[in-house]
Design a protein around this motif. Structure first.
Motif, PDB file in Angstrom:
ATOM      1  N   TYR A  15      16.762  33.700  14.845  1.00 35.54           N
ATOM      2  CA  TYR A  15      15.549  33.353  14.201  1.00 35.54           C
ATOM      3  C   TYR A  15      15.240  33.443  14.936  1.00 35.54           C
ATOM      4  N   PRO A  19      13.140  37.513  12.553  1.00 38.46           N
ATOM      5  CA  PRO A  19      12.355  35.870  12.003  1.00 38.46           C
ATOM      6  C   PRO A  19      12.914  37.071  10.572  1.00 38.46           C
ATOM      7  N   ALA A  20      12.222  38.638  10.384  1.00 34.84           N
ATOM      8  CA  ALA A  20      11.857  38.861   9.074  1.00 34.84           C
ATOM      9  C   ALA A  20      12.728  39.223   8.487  1.00 34.84           C
ATOM     10  N   SER A  23      14.738  35.887   7.079  1.00 29.58           N
ATOM     11  CA  SER A  23      13.741  35.253   6.704  1.00 29.58           C
ATOM     12  C   SER A  23      14.317  35.059   5.068  1.00 29.58           C
ATOM     13  N   GLY A  24      14.601  34.088   4.807  1.00 27.89           N
ATOM     14  CA  GLY A  24      15.396  33.558   3.565  1.00 27.89           C
ATOM     15  C   GLY A  24      16.897  33.638   3.088  1.00 27.89           C
TER      16      GLY A  24
END
Length: 45
Positions: A15, A19-20, A23-24
């Protein structure tokens, strides 16, 4: 070696590095020894 700690650290690292991209999205870190033979089990990397 505390495998739960290793898994937690690996997830945190993923992460932090992406992170992008993560994400989700779900992320599973699974010990190789837990994989069925079809996916390598503990015999191949």
């Amino acid at each position: 070696m505390d495998m739960e700690r290793v898994i937690s650290d690996a997830r945190d690292l993923c992460y932090r590095v992406a992170p992008a991209e993560l994400s989700g999205s779900p992320l599973w870190v699974i010990p190789q020894t837990s994989l069925p033979p079809l996916f390598g089990a503990n015999t191949i990397c």
